[in-house]
Design a protein around this motif. Structure first.
Motif, short mmCIF file in Angstrom:
data_model
loop_
_atom_site.label_atom_id
_atom_site.label_comp_id
_atom_site.label_asym_id
_atom_site.label_seq_id
_atom_site.Cartn_x
_atom_site.Cartn_y
_atom_site.Cartn_z
N ASN A 30 0.83 -1.20 0.00
CA ASN A 30 0.00 0.00 0.00
C ASN A 30 0.88 1.26 0.00
OD1 ASN A 30 -2.96 0.76 0.35
ND2 ASN A 30 -2.05 1.95 2.00
N ALA A 31 1.95 1.22 0.77
CA ALA A 31 2.85 2.38 0.89
C ALA A 31 3.54 2.69 -0.44
CB ALA A 31 3.89 2.12 1.97
N TYR A 117 -6.24 -1.57 -7.20
CA TYR A 117 -6.75 -2.78 -6.54
C TYR A 117 -6.14 -2.91 -5.15
CZ TYR A 117 -7.90 -7.77 -5.99
OH TYR A 117 -8.38 -8.97 -5.54
N VAL A 118 -4.84 -2.60 -5.04
CA VAL A 118 -4.17 -2.63 -3.74
C VAL A 118 -4.79 -1.60 -2.80
CG1 VAL A 118 -1.98 -2.20 -2.54
CG2 VAL A 118 -1.99 -3.49 -4.69
N GLN A 123 -8.56 0.55 2.38
CA GLN A 123 -9.16 1.79 2.85
C GLN A 123 -9.62 1.64 4.30
OE1 GLN A 123 -11.57 3.71 -0.62
NE2 GLN A 123 -11.68 1.51 -0.89
N ASP A 124 -9.74 2.76 4.97
CA ASP A 124 -10.02 2.73 6.42
C ASP A 124 -11.27 1.92 6.76
OD1 ASP A 124 -7.81 4.28 6.82
OD2 ASP A 124 -8.90 6.17 7.13
N GLY A 165 -15.23 5.64 -6.72
CA GLY A 165 -14.35 5.84 -7.88
C GLY A 165 -13.13 4.95 -7.83
N LEU A 166 -12.57 4.78 -6.63
CA LEU A 166 -11.40 3.91 -6.49
C LEU A 166 -11.77 2.46 -6.76
CD1 LEU A 166 -8.43 3.54 -5.76
CD2 LEU A 166 -9.11 3.41 -3.35
#
Length: 356
Positions: A30-31, A117-118, A123-124, A165-166
């Motif tokens: 993710n980073a 996708y990652v 997400q929180d 959207g993501l």
């Protein structure tokens, strides 16, 4: 005998510690996606090895950042094939290029990659659900996402344009490689002139199918009214809004991708029954879904399918699930389909063909 047992115990301890620390992998992934590291290294195809400092100067042009901490992340992900490590003769400097896994994070000409996708998975709101996986066992009347966030994932996304959207971008990034494999490996659209895509979103998959099969002159992109309202004009395709549980537009064939997985068996029967009623005798439903093997093994594909199954259980539906071929065969028989075939044309999705 004792030494073999001792070795097995040591391996078991290493394994359980690795599994407990496994969160380091997706969070580090993710980073590097957030930092756009893959594009910084790729540089239009050169993939020249860069040091952590050089990568930082590209992704943070205004300066700053901690190169040592970035290198720690790069080293760990190198062990998973995301990066390749290049060490100089005296081991004083490490440089990194992209491995095959890392190349999936490079943004293509259409602005897509597996990076979305990652990010979508981490997400929180989704992360809040994961500590509650045990609740899917204790009480399966609602999924952990609902327990953590107060409402189902899809309705939650609908109120958060950025999240929605993501998710759409993530699905596009995954769909394009699959659709290429699907169109190369599946040849079941001969004789079809009117094709309905159920849950087709913007109509991209339907457009790709029609480009490959020009005999299909009528494409019906069927989705929720609020979804098709935003769909672009595509020659030959009509966007139709509605509820798949009530009725589906008629067609010679019906296509759907990743639509049955997130529903319970009874709901799948309702969807498939709507499809059955929309098809002529001899018509077919072509569904692309993750399909579980009968036996559990430690292959990468099986692990991915089983991990995806837990994701569905946690985020989308406590009793939605990845199914086996036999489970899909039984569902199809229960609504009247006379024949069933499975085609393994992709590493993840299986093409399921149900004929009326």
């Amino acid at each position: 005998m004792g030494s073999e047992s001792e070795s097995a115990q040591k391996n078991a301890r290493l394994t359980i510690m690795e599994l407990a620390n496994m969160i380091s992998v997706p969070m580090s992934l993710n980073a590097v996606v957030r930092l756009n590291v893959a594009d910084a290294i790729w540089q239009g195809g050169s993939n020249a090895p860069l040091s952590a400092s050089e990568i930082l100067s590209s992704v943070l042009p205004s300066g700053g950042g901690d190169a040592q901490n970035l290198q720690r992340i790069l080293r760990m992900l190198t062990s998973y094939g995301v990066f390749r490590e290049h060490i100089n003769a005296d081991a004083s400097e490490r440089r990194y290029s992209l491995g095959e896994v890392g190349k999936t994070l490079v943004t293509d000409k259409d602005g897509l990659s597996y990076g979305a996708y990652v990010l979508q998975h981490h997400q929180d709101a989704l992360m809040k659900a994961w500590p509650l996986v045990h609740e899917a066992v204790v009480d399966s009347s609602s999924e952990p996402f609902v327990k953590a966030n107060g409402e189902p994932a899809y309705s939650y996304y609908g109120k958060k344009p950025e999240m929605n959207g993501l998710m759409l971008k993530a699905m596009s990034g995954v769909s394009v490689p699959f659709m290429k494999a699907f169109l190369d490996g599946y040849h079941g659209f001969e004789g079809v002139t009117r094709l309905v895509d159920v849950g087709g979103s913007a109509g991209d998959c339907l457009r790709m199918i029609m480009e490959k099969h020009p005999s299909i002159t009528q494409g019906i992109n069927f989705d929720l009214p609020e979804v098709v309202q935003k769909a672009p004009n595509i020659p030959g395709i009509t966007h139709v809004g509605g509820d798949m549980f009530k009725s589906i537009p008629n067609g010679d064939a019906i296509f759907m991708k990743w639509m049955l997985t997130t529903w319970m068996d009874e709901e799948c029967k309702e969807i498939m029954s709507s499809c059955y009623g929309a098809l002529p005798q001899g018509g077919k439903l072509v569904a692309c879904e993750p399909v579980l093997p009968i036996q559990t093994d430690d292959t990468q594909r099986t692990r991915l399918l089983l991990e995806g199954d837990i994701f569905v259980m946690t985020i989308y539906r406590a009793k939605g699930k990845h199914r086996t071929e036999e489970e899909y065969r039984q569902l199809s028989r229960s609504v009247g389909f006379s024949s069933f075939r499975a085609f393994y044309v992709d590493f993840f999705y299986t093409v399921l063909e149900f004929q009326k």
